[in-house]
Write an enzyme that holds these catalytic residues in place. Structure first.
Site, mmCIF file in Angstrom:
data_model
loop_
_atom_site.group_PDB
_atom_site.id
_atom_site.type_symbol
_atom_site.label_atom_id
_atom_site.label_comp_id
_atom_site.label_asym_id
_atom_site.label_seq_id
_atom_site.Cartn_x
_atom_site.Cartn_y
_atom_site.Cartn_z
ATOM 1 C CG ASP A 13 32.836 43.801 31.982
ATOM 2 O OD1 ASP A 13 31.773 43.466 32.543
ATOM 3 O OD2 ASP A 13 33.471 43.044 31.216
ATOM 4 C CG LEU B 285 31.055 30.771 39.482
ATOM 5 C CD1 LEU B 285 30.991 29.774 38.325
ATOM 6 C CD2 LEU B 285 30.729 32.184 38.972
ATOM 7 C CG LEU B 286 34.773 34.961 43.432
ATOM 8 C CD1 LEU B 286 35.118 35.302 44.888
ATOM 9 C CD2 LEU B 286 36.047 34.613 42.675
ATOM 10 C CG ASN B 287 32.363 35.647 37.401
ATOM 11 O OD1 ASN B 287 31.368 35.510 38.083
ATOM 12 N ND2 ASN B 287 32.343 36.338 36.286
ATOM 13 C CG ASP B 288 34.712 39.243 36.119
ATOM 14 O OD1 ASP B 288 35.062 38.077 35.915
ATOM 15 O OD2 ASP B 288 34.139 39.947 35.267
ATOM 16 C CD GLN C 24 29.835 39.941 38.081
ATOM 17 O OE1 GLN C 24 29.167 39.360 37.259
ATOM 18 N NE2 GLN C 24 29.402 41.039 38.691
ATOM 19 C CE1 TYR D 294 26.021 38.707 34.248
ATOM 20 C CE2 TYR D 294 26.685 39.322 32.041
ATOM 21 C CZ TYR D 294 26.138 38.404 32.908
ATOM 22 O OH TYR D 294 25.713 37.187 32.425
ATOM 23 C CB SER D 295 32.359 43.095 35.824
ATOM 24 O OG SER D 295 32.562 41.804 36.315
HETATM 25 C C1 FRU Z 1 34.203 38.403 32.726
HETATM 26 C C2 FRU Z 1 32.704 38.609 32.594
HETATM 27 C C3 FRU Z 1 32.357 40.066 32.402
HETATM 28 C C4 FRU Z 1 30.942 40.137 32.915
HETATM 29 C C5 FRU Z 1 30.975 39.144 34.056
HETATM 30 C C6 FRU Z 1 29.712 38.374 34.259
HETATM 31 O O1 FRU Z 1 34.520 37.220 33.382
HETATM 32 O O2 FRU Z 1 32.194 37.836 31.525
HETATM 33 O O3 FRU Z 1 32.497 40.542 31.089
HETATM 34 O O4 FRU Z 1 30.592 41.404 33.345
HETATM 35 O O5 FRU Z 1 32.028 38.247 33.783
HETATM 36 O O6 FRU Z 1 29.786 37.592 35.415
#
Ligand code: FRU
Length: 485
Positions: free
Chosen positions: A161, A39-42, A58, A101-102
């Site tokens: 963040d 999974l990729l997010n931010d 992320q 985290y971010s």
């Molecule tokens: C946003 C978030 C950030 C956090 C990160 C964790 O999508 O929830 O607030 O740092 O993703 O993966």
């Protein structure tokens, strides 16, 4: 807690095991950054540093859910071709053991420095948060410098963040936060030396009705104004607004650096599509403010994404240039995206209606001399964009990923459609309306065999439709040179 070496090794093995499966997915994009597997997010640490663009992200390599994130890394010389680099950060220290985290990057002392949130669950299962620093001489290998900012009084542990920037010789940091009253806000810090940070209060928020937590704040100056982008959680849908699970938007105003306060206007959604969240911006060496977002939203049907079968989920958006026009933030695909054009498929005038097969990786441009009162664009029998000037709305529709019932997102558009630019990358679609005034960012899980584009219009205006086939091998995910096999 696992150590750095073991985490890297296991991530390497996870990629080795499932990369082929992920790459063979017909929904896998050809020019958008995806996680190799998992999974990729931010987007994180977005910067052009010593000439090269670096995008960290992320990353959960071990499965397609969330958890103790690592920082993955892509680099690029041209914003078009991206190379997967070795892992930047692993959650291997007491202060980040449940997730790196971010966070954001700066260029300082010839080093690339990243500020990120160390997410920790203590013995009782409670959340702790630490704002941490890591430094690199080459953008690839990082040395962690540990905790820089502890949680100040007045906030819950939903405090994360960090985005850092320099203004008039001083350093500033915004952090997404939640007050003890469970309202979203942005904490503001100042530093002379990047070592001691002073908490100056809240730059913005809380705001009535704007949710219980604001994630991923990003503050910057653009065309003489200050802009604050953030992603609030807990905002209720109001008509066509705020329809996603969580929102991303911006306020415009003026930052009073002395008193640590921003005076600003109302909150406007940045993107009107189904999937857009937690964007981050930076200024590149050409002086452009470039923004990239996550093409996903937390807790919004992630379990229904069909890519999960292929061991991956989500992607980042294309880089977009930000401009401020008449008090609105405009987003335009960077001009480098023209390099994606491999072959012009057709260019033709459309009186009323046209159907045409296009490539699964395509760019479309609709242009007109004046403006269109009615327009409908249908992609791969799955996604429909329609506009009616009488109604004054532009609407995007698709079948819901779980129920298959039609779901829609809309924006107000009173001036007619003058220009539409669409980037299609198999399962990703980005639609730029009237040169970036409105943007719809959306996933599209159409039948992989479908190629059909339909465009319809009513009225006397002529429109010109141009379609290109785009390059689809821009994301290089070779891990054979990773040293942590
Ligand atoms: C946003 C978030 C950030 C956090 C990160 C964790 O999508 O929830 O607030 O740092 O993703 O993966």
């Amino acid at each position: 807690m696992m150590n750095d070496k073991d985490l890297r090794q296991q991530a390497y093995q996870a990629v080795e095991k499932s990369l082929k499966t992920a790459q063979q997915d017909p929904y896998r994009q050809g020019f958008h950054m995806t996680p190799p597997v998992g999974l990729l997010n931010d987007p994180n640490g977005w910067i052009q540093w010593q000439g090269k663009y670096h995008m960290y992200f992320q990353w959960m390599p071990f499965h397609t859910g969330h958890g103790a994130k690592l920082w993955g890394h892509y680099s690029s010389d041209n914003l078009v071709d991206w190379k997967l680099e070795p892992i930047a950060l692993t959650p291997s220290d007491w202060f980040d053991k449940n997730g790196c985290y971010s966070g954001s990057s700066i260029d300082h002392d010839n080093k690339l420095k990243v500020f990120y949130t160390g997410n920790v669950r203590n013995d009782k299962g409670d959340r702790e948060t630490y704002q941490c620093l890591a430094e690199s001489d080459n953008g690839i290998d990082f040395i962690k410098k540990g905790v820089q900012v502890e949680l100040p009084e007045g906030y819950t542990a939903h405090f994360r963040d960090p985005k850092v920037w320099n203004h008039d010789g001083k350093w500033y940091m915004v952090i997404g936060a939640q007050t003890l009253e469970k309202e979203g806000t942005v904490a503001f810090f100042e530093s002379d030396n990047l070592e001691e940070w002073t908490h100056k209060g809240e730059l913005a928020g809380p705001v009535d009705g704007l949710g219980y937590m604001w994630e991923c704040p990003d503050a910057f100056q653009l065309d003489g104004k200050d802009v604050l982008i953030f992603s609030p959680q807990g905002v209720k849908a109001q008509g066509i607004d705020f329809n996603n699970q969580y929102q991303t938007g911006y306020v415009i105003g003026k930052i009073d650096y002395e008193n640590g306060k921003m005076e600003h206007g109302g909150f406007t959604e940045l993107d009107r599509g189904f999937e857009f969240y937690a964007p981050q911006s930076m200024v590149d060496e050409k002086g452009r403010r470039l923004l990239v977002g996550w093409m996903g939203v937390p807790d919004q049907g992630e379990e229904h994404h069909p890519t999960i079968k292929h061991h991956w989920i989500h992607n980042l958006t294309l880089p977009r240039e930000l401009r401020l026009e008449q008090g609105n933030l405009y987003q335009l695909p960077v001009e480098e995206m023209k390099q994606l054009r491999e072959e012009k498929l057709f260019e033709q005038a459309v009186g009323s209606e046209i159907s045409h097969d296009i490539a699964r990786t395509s760019e479309l441009i609709i242009e007109t001399e004046g403006s269109l009162d009615h327009l409908e664009l249908k992609l791969f029998d799955f996604l429909t964009m329609s506009y009616s000037k009488e109604e004054g709305y532009l609407t995007l529709e698709r079948p819901n990923l779980a129920s298959e019932e039609t779901e829609r997102r809309s924006c107000r558009l009173i001036e007619g459609v003058k220009h539409v630019q669409v980037f299609i990358d198999r399962s990703s679609v980005e639609i730029f309306i009237n040169k970036g005034k409105e943007v719809f960012t959306t996933r599209m899980f159409a039948d992989p065999e479908k190629r059909l584009l339909k465009v319809k219009q009513k009225g006397k205006e002529q429109l010109k439709l141009t379609a290109w086939k785009l390059k689809d091998n821009c994301i290089q995910q070779d891990i054979s040179n990773w040293y942590n096999k």
